[in-house]
Scaffold this motif. Sequence first.
Motif, mmCIF file in Angstrom:
data_model
loop_
_atom_site.group_PDB
_atom_site.id
_atom_site.type_symbol
_atom_site.label_atom_id
_atom_site.label_comp_id
_atom_site.label_asym_id
_atom_site.label_seq_id
_atom_site.Cartn_x
_atom_site.Cartn_y
_atom_site.Cartn_z
ATOM 1 N N LEU A 150 -0.580 -4.301 -3.769
ATOM 2 C CA LEU A 150 -1.350 -5.249 -4.564
ATOM 3 C C LEU A 150 -2.853 -5.082 -4.374
ATOM 4 O O LEU A 150 -3.641 -5.454 -5.255
ATOM 5 C CB LEU A 150 -0.959 -6.681 -4.192
ATOM 6 N N VAL A 151 -3.248 -4.551 -3.235
ATOM 7 C CA VAL A 151 -4.662 -4.478 -2.891
ATOM 8 C C VAL A 151 -5.152 -3.047 -2.702
ATOM 9 O O VAL A 151 -6.356 -2.795 -2.738
ATOM 10 C CB VAL A 151 -4.925 -5.316 -1.618
ATOM 11 N N ALA A 152 -4.254 -2.105 -2.519
ATOM 12 C CA ALA A 152 -4.616 -0.738 -2.101
ATOM 13 C C ALA A 152 -5.662 -0.097 -3.005
ATOM 14 O O ALA A 152 -6.605 0.541 -2.518
ATOM 15 C CB ALA A 152 -3.367 0.131 -2.029
ATOM 16 N N ASP A 153 -5.529 -0.246 -4.318
ATOM 17 C CA ASP A 153 -6.447 0.429 -5.243
ATOM 18 C C ASP A 153 -7.854 -0.151 -5.207
ATOM 19 O O ASP A 153 -8.791 0.448 -5.749
ATOM 20 C CB ASP A 153 -5.909 0.350 -6.676
ATOM 21 N N HIS A 154 -8.026 -1.309 -4.574
ATOM 22 C CA HIS A 154 -9.339 -1.960 -4.519
ATOM 23 C C HIS A 154 -9.999 -1.838 -3.144
ATOM 24 O O HIS A 154 -11.095 -2.346 -2.950
ATOM 25 C CB HIS A 154 -9.200 -3.441 -4.867
ATOM 26 N N VAL A 155 -9.334 -1.168 -2.198
ATOM 27 C CA VAL A 155 -9.831 -1.102 -0.823
ATOM 28 C C VAL A 155 -10.784 0.077 -0.657
ATOM 29 O O VAL A 155 -10.418 1.223 -0.901
ATOM 30 C CB VAL A 155 -8.666 -1.002 0.183
#
Length: 351
Positions: free
Chosen positions: A255-260
């Motif tokens: 859910l967050v990986a692409d924004h880290v």
Amino acid sequence: MTQPFTDDSHPAEPYPGARPGHCFVHLDGEGWPVTPDPATDSGWRVAPDGRDLDDWLADHGEPPLAHRMPVLAYGSNANPSKVTWLREELGLTGPAVVLRAKCRDLSAVWAAGHRKSDGQRPATLAHAPGVEEEHAVWFATAEQLRVLDRCEGRGLRYRLVRVHSGQVTLFDGAVVDSVLAYTGAGKRRMPLLYGDRPIRCADVPQHRARYQPGRPAASDGLDVTPVHGDPSPDDWPDLIFVYGTLRPGMSGWHLVADHVVEATPVTVTGTLHDTGRGYPALRPGAGSVPGHVLRLDAPEDVLPALDEYEGDEYRRVRVTLPDGRVCWTYLWTGGVEGMAVLPDGWVDNHP
């Protein structure tokens, strides 16, 4: 001080007016002292009964700190009587949350022009290496920020920016990086120079500054990013502490990986409980909770999705890391009676 104070004890004249020597919330001509307390969900308590600040705000039908934006108040906006004026003249609604802060390498200085309303000289913000001053950070709702826009003449007299110069630290040790601030938008709101130096408001009172000769500086020297449109509370901070299923490699990581942008192991103060449902519950406490702090490229895009994922069992709050950086995290909203406290090594044993 544990009793409410009134505007009479902090007059607005002469500009910039008198400030309380403590953090406070203000409503309907009265203010209540606020003190830091990491044992609360918000990190702050309101005198005299010591309620969690977020609970106090909820009692008044107003949003918590997580739904408010930090705005540096270095002039009259830290004055309680000015807050009342904003209510009466510009329609400000809801409690004003004003938290004292230590500012390093930043200074409130006298502006080159005068106010049309009364001829007094207003303050403006300038980069000031080596200078330390105490000011305040107003945690404003979106509606309150629109009132401040009108008061400051956003785009005409002052511009709304994120300030990257210096450091702003709240009295609980939290560093408010990239704080919002109203800085000079034109020559009349540039620092007044006497010789080749700006004149600090702390050094020269209004009755002298009003008639002080000088010339406007070419710049305030600040490193800033102009704010276009309406900022969102989700814009700051761009860090989030994850300790359960959102950790790298866990079930919610996608859910967050692409924004880290980066992920760093850290430990925060708190207590981690076993919900028995395959995910832990974080509550304020005296223990050490290991996890990761994630830097997000666009927090305003990813945080709503994470809010939906966490659901009503959790609420998103801002917490302070041991090094003073502020980050988001999710606190458990329910009771923890009967839940086992997870050991410090729980994360290592659940990769």
